[in-house]
Design an enzyme around this catalytic site. Structure first.
Site, PDB file in Angstrom:
ATOM      1  N   ARG B  21       0.794  -1.305  -0.177  1.00 48.31           N
ATOM      2  CA  ARG B  21      -0.127  -0.088   0.164  1.00 48.31           C
ATOM      3  C   ARG B  21       0.810   1.240   0.139  1.00 48.31           C
ATOM      4  NH1 ARG B  21      -2.987  -3.169   3.763  1.00 48.31           N
ATOM      5  NH2 ARG B  21      -2.332  -1.753   5.537  1.00 48.31           N
ATOM      6  N   SER B  38      -0.897 -16.418   5.610  1.00 47.84           N
ATOM      7  CA  SER B  38      -2.108 -15.454   6.350  1.00 47.84           C
ATOM      8  C   SER B  38      -3.242 -16.446   6.910  1.00 47.84           C
ATOM      9  CB  SER B  38      -2.477 -14.360   5.468  1.00 47.84           C
ATOM     10  OG  SER B  38      -3.092 -13.457   6.239  1.00 47.84           O
ATOM     11  N   ASN B  41      -4.579 -18.512  12.283  1.00 43.85           N
ATOM     12  CA  ASN B  41      -3.882 -19.480  13.246  1.00 43.85           C
ATOM     13  C   ASN B  41      -4.469 -19.443  14.580  1.00 43.85           C
ATOM     14  OD1 ASN B  41      -3.182 -16.968  13.622  1.00 43.85           O
ATOM     15  ND2 ASN B  41      -0.999 -17.264  13.787  1.00 43.85           N
ATOM     16  N   CYS B  42      -5.450 -18.317  15.158  1.00 44.96           N
ATOM     17  CA  CYS B  42      -6.052 -18.634  16.220  1.00 44.96           C
ATOM     18  C   CYS B  42      -7.318 -19.116  16.068  1.00 44.96           C
ATOM     19  CB  CYS B  42      -6.329 -16.888  16.812  1.00 44.96           C
ATOM     20  SG  CYS B  42      -4.732 -16.144  17.164  1.00 44.96           S
ATOM     21  N   THR B 273      16.757  -5.104  13.778  1.00 43.90           N
ATOM     22  CA  THR B 273      17.516  -6.091  14.642  1.00 43.90           C
ATOM     23  C   THR B 273      18.834  -5.313  14.541  1.00 43.90           C
ATOM     24  OG1 THR B 273      18.391  -7.030  12.508  1.00 43.90           O
ATOM     25  CG2 THR B 273      16.441  -7.986  13.523  1.00 43.90           C
ATOM     26  N   ILE B 278      17.691  -5.714   8.452  1.00 42.27           N
ATOM     27  CA  ILE B 278      16.965  -6.759   8.767  1.00 42.27           C
ATOM     28  C   ILE B 278      15.941  -6.258   9.969  1.00 42.27           C
ATOM     29  CG2 ILE B 278      16.829  -9.147   9.701  1.00 42.27           C
ATOM     30  CD1 ILE B 278      19.606  -9.467   8.465  1.00 42.27           C
ATOM     31  N   ASP B 283       6.126 -13.225  17.293  1.00 45.17           N
ATOM     32  CA  ASP B 283       6.476 -14.017  18.454  1.00 45.17           C
ATOM     33  C   ASP B 283       7.834 -14.300  18.622  1.00 45.17           C
ATOM     34  OD1 ASP B 283       3.855 -14.102  18.519  1.00 45.17           O
ATOM     35  OD2 ASP B 283       3.489 -16.161  18.095  1.00 45.17           O
ATOM     36  N   TYR B 426     -23.624   3.579  29.772  1.00 46.26           N
ATOM     37  CA  TYR B 426     -24.643   2.776  30.956  1.00 46.26           C
ATOM     38  C   TYR B 426     -26.009   2.763  30.308  1.00 46.26           C
ATOM     39  CZ  TYR B 426     -27.916   2.091  34.294  1.00 46.26           C
ATOM     40  OH  TYR B 426     -28.914   1.503  35.163  1.00 46.26           O
TER      41      TYR B 426
END
Lengths: 569, 569
Positions: B21, B38, B41-42, B273, B278, B283, B426
């Site tokens: 994009r 993609s 995974n959850c 890094t 890089i 995770d 509320y």
């Protein structure tokens, strides 16, 4: 120390209980005009609707229970009629016998609430016309419904109480018409968001009459007629008047206390009135709007409860301030949740803020997990700073969650980038890895950082239509799939599905601005990024075709198939 | 510019789409070891459980769809085997034929994720032992279940994946045992909150084995045996190994990139890094914990997605930083929601913070409106400043909402008073006028301002029991009604219902500290306020009898009816 509290609901009751927790020795008296104390005032419409079936649930607290637990002297069916500030006494009338007595105070807390606005039109004394404020009002409507079995109802006013009554009477099987003076229901929404609410009401069989001025009521044989300034009158078995509330400040005014906006009681941030021995809380006071910083009237239970506690603290020597309200609210309307916080776009602009808004249509949780529901979300921001000013969500489950998150973000003074960074809890049954709130932040950030321009539907249609045919006129570009377009689009729009765009750039009119849309605004954003980088001038149409459809269905744009300047839509 | 991305899920896929994009001209390559890009995974456990029935829903995106929309070259079943940082190339192995080729990059993004920890015990090669990370793993378990119709399952590890698998296999009708090495499931909870989760699992027929060390697996005829360090082995038709994940950092380590905590890839706040060309996300990286400011490993989809976008921005010259994770998470466990954010009390204390916590049991919405559900809520705060450090909610609907609000408050650096001031939406179907989050703020404020002291159950029972009989020993005081006490209390506790307390003060032992409890902690707080003002020394027992009951039912306190020091409980 003796504290007298005028009004025993929400703010008053909270203040009393907190006072006792802070001070076992204080004498605490509550004067309450109705027969009930600390009742469930926000639950009243649901008793009429039969959702709450047990009368006792509305009135869990009683003068006796207040005495047993807190040694608070609650005097119901008594009314404060005047304050002698010099003598520090309140004159109190017993409603049952009319007798009057004086009660001394060291500190006085006014928590009289707000009364339904009486527009002073003929026929408001009809026994088939009701307002809803107290438990007594509730029982009156409930008993009428049980006794008379009304089939039809006219509800005048489309705010919280009007709409909750509309839902509840409709759920009881009545044929309901809501009459609203303004152009849309729920002033806490912008017009475009209200369209979704209007459509939902109609889907559930409720008639919505907008821009309609009620001029009075008259009795029919077994019914009530609501007369309108224009058009046929509305006949029904009962009518509810819910055209808003006004601060109940007669007592304060007559006592010479300083008043503010629309006669509301003026208080400082310690909730002290212009008399240092008199505090005031709840719907009767003028507050600072937490977003604009300007005076505002916000009649909601949440702030009232908070204020009651703060007044009690200050009376007991704990320095506590009320920093303002932002009007967070939520309304259940059948299967729809209507939740808002902060300013509408319109209110923000009226307050002189350089405001803009994004509209998105996220799912409430991962779409691959069953049962996801869609939310339409409008987030208002300040153009220069990105500060979040308000939000409106109309949608399914999880709407209230996102409003509360944004309400918290607004409280913290967060901007769009802060929204993108919020670390919210994700699992497929609850949210998406990028929560709708994060997504709203991304949308705003992209606009603020100049990565995409956006345009609203009314502007887009006008731009495209009014210069129609001219070489310079902008062109609408639909980037949805052929299947989607077949189900409806804007006439005259070019159609190139997003995934074919790169190959078909030469089909696009060079030199003309492209107003790009898809269903929700996401694919058209990707299209805009492609087009911009290939030298096209383009803008993303905010909210997508789905948002336009809601507006068209609502009839808010010129109906019968023509847009502005006669363009077919 | 050419960007190569190692890993095409969450962070990697997000980075790729954002890169496109931002830059139509960039060459973007994704290298993905599995056959899918993609993917959801959850959602994987829910496919095994039959909640998600359509395989295609897990894998909505394909290499083709990424190409069509984003011109991203996704190469599945290919694995990066080494990085030549000098030459700026990655060696890539095609898993189908083993051939290796070099791919040049200008910028490299590492998004390799985390791998299931392999504790290196005997028998982990059993074909009835599974781990769950990829779509392929999912199909393997799913196909095994369909083919073999297992009746029993042993799940080793009680974190997110272990528990989601436990729920899903149980919902499929399997008899499930969860084995956990530590003293409680879900390390994102404190022990006392986990008790509620344990009880809920047992209620749904799942066996929970705590403090149990698995020593290995062995094949049975038509089954798998899980051996334990102590006690009988567990035989089942299949076993799932879910003892946590470790950063997948072999590639980074072999390339000489700087590593941090437990071998995670070290990055700066731009997610760069130690090699400026890089980047690393997801995770596999070490992040800054947003509450402690210290290095942490937080393997969750939300932060990974955010990081992917940030890495892409920085590569494209947009200065964007990742400010840290706070580990907000949510887990559905049958009818229970387990939601957390920030630090547990234990983690806060381990981090050297002077932390304390309040426990409350609010309803998710007005109790007079039908269908309210109860939440058990623990909020952790810093003792001197009142800063909110974390929260855990185990309960019904609306648990996730309150966690997201508190997560936002933590992000904003809010303290207890700020929580009391939050202006949340509320209406009776959604909340209470004082939202549970406001209530938590009030509880903490009362403690910080010295208005009430509190004590936990373990301390209360120990104090009352160990000095039992001595003149100086504290006394437990139950302030609930006689009906409640009849259903169970702590043996030896005095009983004076709150509403009778003021009349019966002379029955209380003067000079001895009173440890006051009720069902949830609210009435006992009022009692403490009364007692303190009448000169008694007292403390409120946090969480009330309801909280103790959960602990007792869980067996976490000494079982068979005896508390510490032999006292009957």
């Amino acid at each position: 120390m003796k504290v007298v509290i005028i009004g025993g609901v929400a703010g008053g009751a909270t203040a009393a209980a907190r006072l006792r927790r802070l001070n076992e020795a204080a004498e605490i008296v509550i004067i309450e005009r109705t027969g009930y104390v600390s009742y469930a005032n926000c639950g009243l419409p649901y008793y009429i609707g039969g959702v709450i079936t047990d009368r006792a649930k509305l009135t869990l607290q009683t003068p006796e229970s207040f005495w047993d637990r807190f040694r608070i002297d609650v005097r119901v069916r008594q009314e404060a009629v005047s304050i002698d500030r010099g003598a520090r006494t309140v004159s109190i009338r017993r409603l049952d016998d009319g007798s009057v007595y004086a009660e001394r105070y060291d500190k006085l807390i006014l928590s009289p609430g707000a009364r339904p606005v009486d527009p002073g039109m003929p026929g408001t004394d009809s026994e088939r016309l009701f307002t809803l404020r107290t438990v007594e009002d509730t029982f009156r409507i409930h008993d009428f419904v049980k006794r008379e079995h009304p089939q039809t109802a006219t509800i005048v006013g489309g705010g919280f109480i009007g709409l909750e009554m509309a839902e509840n009477l409709s759920e009881r099987g009545l044929d309901v018409t809501v009459v609203q003076r303004g152009s849309h229901l729920m002033p806490t929404l912008d017009q475009d968001m209200a369209a979704i609410l209007h459509n939902n009401l109609r889907k559930h069989g409720i008639r919505v009459l907008l821009d309609a001025n009620v001029t009075g009521f008259s009795a029919l044989n077994e019914g009530i007629r609501t007369a309108l300034a224009e058009g046929a009158p509305l006949d029904a078995d009962l009518a509810i008047m819910a055209v808003g509330v006004a601060p109940e400040s007669t007592l304060a005014r007559e006592a010479g206390l300083e008043l503010g906006l629309r006669g509301a009681i003026k208080v400082d941030e310690h909730l002290r009135t212009s008399d240092p021995d008199i505090y005031a809380v709840g719907d009767a006071i003028e507050v600072k709007h937490a977003v604009t910083g300007k005076p505002a009237l916000i009649a909601l239970a949440g702030p009232a409860n908070k204020q009651g506690r703060i007044a009690a603290d200050n009376i007991c020597g704990i320095d506590r301030t009320f920093k303002g309200s932002q009007g967070s609210s939520v309304l259940k309307m059948f299967d729809l949740t209507v939740a808002t916080t902060g300013l509408t776009l319109r209110a923000a602009q009226a307050a002189g803020l350089a405001a803009d808004a994004v509209v998105l249509t996220p799912a409430n949780h991962a779409t691959y997990y069953p049962g996801s529901e869609s939310l339409v979300m409008k987030v208002i921001f300040e153009q220069n700073t990105g500060r979040i000013l308000g939000a409106q969500i109309v949608g399914g489950a999880g709407s209230d969650k996102r409003i509360d998150v944004i309400a918290t973000a607004i409280r913290a003074g967060m901007d769009a980038t802060d929204l993108t960074e919020l670390d919210l809890a994700y699992a497929p049954p609850y949210a998406s890895a990028k929560d709708p709130v994060n997504m709203a932040g991304y949308l705003i950030e992209n606009i603020l950082e100049g990565r995409v321009e956006q345009v609203g539907w009314s502007e887009a249609l006008e731009l495209a239509a009014c210069e129609h045919g001219s070489e310079a006129s902008p062109v609408l570009l639909d980037t949805r799939t052929a299947d989607e377009v077949a189900r409806g689009s804007v006439e005259g729009a070019l159609h190139v599905p997003l995934d074919e765009l790169r190959e078909r750039l030469d089909e696009l009119p060079g030199g003309r601005r492209l107003l790009v849309f898809c269903q929700s605004g996401l694919r058209s954003y990707v299209a805009c990024r492609i087009l911009t980088q290939h030298g096209f001038s383009c803008a993303n149409v905010s909210g997508g075709y789905g948002f336009l459809e809601q507006t068209l269905r609502d009839g808010a744009l010129p109906p019968s198939g023509t847009g502005p300047c006669g363009r077919q839509v």
